[in-house]
Write an enzyme that holds these catalytic residues in place. Structure first.
Site, PDB file in Angstrom:
ATOM      1  N   GLY A   1       0.835  -1.207   0.000  1.00  0.00           N
ATOM      2  CA  GLY A   1       0.000   0.000   0.000  1.00  0.00           C
ATOM      3  C   GLY A   1       0.866   1.251   0.000  1.00  0.00           C
ATOM      4  O   GLY A   1       0.518   2.266   0.596  1.00  0.00           O
TER       5      GLY A   1
ATOM      6  N   GLY B   1      -0.548   4.830  -0.922  1.00  0.00           N
ATOM      7  CA  GLY B   1      -1.678   5.380  -0.170  1.00  0.00           C
ATOM      8  C   GLY B   1      -1.277   6.528   0.741  1.00  0.00           C
ATOM      9  O   GLY B   1      -0.139   7.004   0.722  1.00  0.00           O
ATOM     10  N   GLN B   2      -2.232   6.972   1.570  1.00  0.00           N
ATOM     11  CA  GLN B   2      -2.026   8.172   2.398  1.00  0.00           C
ATOM     12  C   GLN B   2      -0.813   8.022   3.316  1.00  0.00           C
ATOM     13  O   GLN B   2       0.059   8.881   3.351  1.00  0.00           O
ATOM     14  CB  GLN B   2      -3.279   8.442   3.243  1.00  0.00           C
TER      15      GLN B   2
ATOM     16  N   ILE C   1      -0.636  -1.744  -6.079  1.00  0.00           N
ATOM     17  CA  ILE C   1      -1.530  -2.510  -6.945  1.00  0.00           C
ATOM     18  C   ILE C   1      -1.604  -1.835  -8.305  1.00  0.00           C
ATOM     19  O   ILE C   1      -1.382  -0.629  -8.410  1.00  0.00           O
ATOM     20  CB  ILE C   1      -2.956  -2.674  -6.343  1.00  0.00           C
TER      21      ILE C   1
ATOM     22  N   TYR D   1     -15.379  -1.066   8.851  1.00  0.00           N
ATOM     23  CA  TYR D   1     -13.984  -0.642   9.059  1.00  0.00           C
ATOM     24  C   TYR D   1     -13.547  -1.026  10.474  1.00  0.00           C
ATOM     25  O   TYR D   1     -12.489  -1.626  10.680  1.00  0.00           O
ATOM     26  CB  TYR D   1     -13.903   0.873   8.855  1.00  0.00           C
TER      27      TYR D   1
ATOM     28  N   LYS E   1     -10.852  -3.723  11.851  1.00  0.00           N
ATOM     29  CA  LYS E   1      -9.687  -3.316  12.667  1.00  0.00           C
ATOM     30  C   LYS E   1      -9.600  -4.139  13.955  1.00  0.00           C
ATOM     31  O   LYS E   1      -8.489  -4.513  14.376  1.00  0.00           O
ATOM     32  CB  LYS E   1      -9.738  -1.817  12.975  1.00  0.00           C
TER      33      LYS E   1
ATOM     34  N   ILE F   1      -5.198  10.901  10.613  1.00  0.00           N
ATOM     35  CA  ILE F   1      -3.845  11.339  10.244  1.00  0.00           C
ATOM     36  C   ILE F   1      -3.931  12.551   9.317  1.00  0.00           C
ATOM     37  O   ILE F   1      -4.653  12.519   8.319  1.00  0.00           O
ATOM     38  CB  ILE F   1      -3.069  10.205   9.532  1.00  0.00           C
TER      39      ILE F   1
HETATM   40  N1  SER Z   1      -8.793   8.149   9.459  1.00  0.00           N
HETATM   41  C1  SER Z   1      -9.613   6.979   9.550  1.00  0.00           C
HETATM   42  C2  SER Z   1     -10.960   7.224   9.015  1.00  0.00           C
HETATM   43  O1  SER Z   1     -11.454   8.317   9.206  1.00  0.00           O
HETATM   44  C3  SER Z   1      -9.710   6.512  10.963  1.00  0.00           C
HETATM   45  O2  SER Z   1      -8.619   5.761  11.322  1.00  0.00           O
HETATM   46  O3  SER Z   1     -11.548   6.348   8.466  1.00  0.00           O
END
Ligand code: SER
Length: 318
Positions: free
Chosen positions: A8, A11-12, A35, A143, A147, A173
């Site tokens: 990844g 990604g961010q 990917i 999500y 996790k 983040i």
């Molecule tokens: N930054 C993520 C989200 O907002 C949370 O970990 O989905």
């Protein structure tokens, strides 16, 4: 010498973590896994090797790990919270079936594995104020469910097979480099883009809704320092709370207005994002991370705000 695979990497978090690891270990020791359709560009492509590394294909991951003699995998492949709600099967395939593939390869080839968890692993029943390390985790988003499963599956591979799995529960983040895509905390990045462009910001999160947030340099250090921590000091392995700052929309708006007094914000609340935000902690207690591996944040809200505006300005208003 360490050889690292970042899954990844475009990604961010992955894009900046790959560069931070290359500065630390040397470009040739850090493989940027991506990917098809999300190829590394620019400095990321030029500063070291890259390889197609799709988590949903275990044999592909195994081949990359073998070819580059990888001993540490940073597994950052995931869908963020809002987009995962609309693509739950894909979120599970990437987040959990993908994690299984990574952990199996790690077990067979003796790799250490970092996979982020999140504030999203908590839910409405979790204590929101100074959320403890070990507490109720009953999230209602896919999500969050993925996790919590990430934490448990990583723990299971550690206890069952001795795989060196480690993870932190990242806050939202914030970074001026690669934008997030489809998260609940994205507003705290978007607000800076509006402010620096001189536009009014339409805030999807209700006034008074606090969430934990972290500036990218701290997030990168958290991942790297946890992976480098001596294992005999770790009581926990997966799902460390890590905190840096906690704020609501009006708090970040006021901080930006100290530097850009013309900046304005208006609320137009998104019900899905708001429901998710309300189920997450207001502020986490990260004392276990501080005690077990010396975690310390460097950026609070004022310091991050000043840096974001300074760094974004030449990018958006050249
Ligand atoms: N930054 C993520 C989200 O907002 C949370 O970990 O989905």
């Amino acid at each position: 010498m360490k050889n690292v695979l970042v899954v990844g990497s475009t990604g961010q978090i992955g894009s900046e973590l790959t560069m931070a690891l290359r500065q630390r270990l040397g470009g040739s020791h850090v493989v940027a896994g991506y990917i098809v359709g999300c190829e590394p560009q620019g400095e990321l492509a030029e500063s070291g090797p890259s390889a197609v590394a799709d988590v949903t294909d275990g044999r592909m991951i195994d081949a990359v790990v073998e070819k580059y003699h990888i001993d540490t995998i940073y597994n950052l492949a995931a869908l963020l919270s809002v987009v995962a709600e609309s693509k739950p099967r894909l979120a599970w395939r990437v987040g959990i079936d993908g994690l299984w593939n990574i952990l199996e390869v790690a077990h067979e080839r003796g790799c250490a594995v970092f996979t982020p968890s999140s504030i999203g692993s908590f839910g409405l029943e979790t204590p929101h104020d100074h959320t403890p390390q070990d507490t109720i985790q009953r999230p209602r988003t896919i999500y969050g469910v993925s996790k919590v499963t990430t934490e448990l599956l990583s723990d299971w591979f550690h206890h069952k097979y001795g795989v060196d799995t480690r993870s932190v529960r990242f806050p939202g983040i914030i970074s001026y480099v690669t934008p997030p895509g489809g998260g609940t905390t994205d507003y705290a990045v978007d607000i800076f883009y509006s402010a620096v462009r001189g536009e009014k910001f339409i805030c999807p999160i209700k006034e008074g809704t606090r969430m934990d947030m972290m500036y990218m340099p701290d997030a990168l250090r958290a991942a790297i320092e946890l992976m480098e921590a001596p294992s005999d000091r770790l009581v926990h392995h997966n799902g460390f709370n890590v905190a840096a700052m906690s704020f609501s929309p009006e708090m970040i708006c006021a901080e930006i207005q100290k530097l850009l007094p013309q900046f304005q914000m208006e609320y137009r609340v998104d019900p899905l994002k708001q429901a998710i935000a309300e189920s997450w902690p207001d502020i986490m207690d990260d004392s276990c991370a501080r005690t077990e591996w010396g975690w310390q944040h460097e950026y609070d809200l004022p310091r991050m705000t000043a840096d974001m505006i300074e760094k974004l300005h030449p990018r958006l208003c050249p």
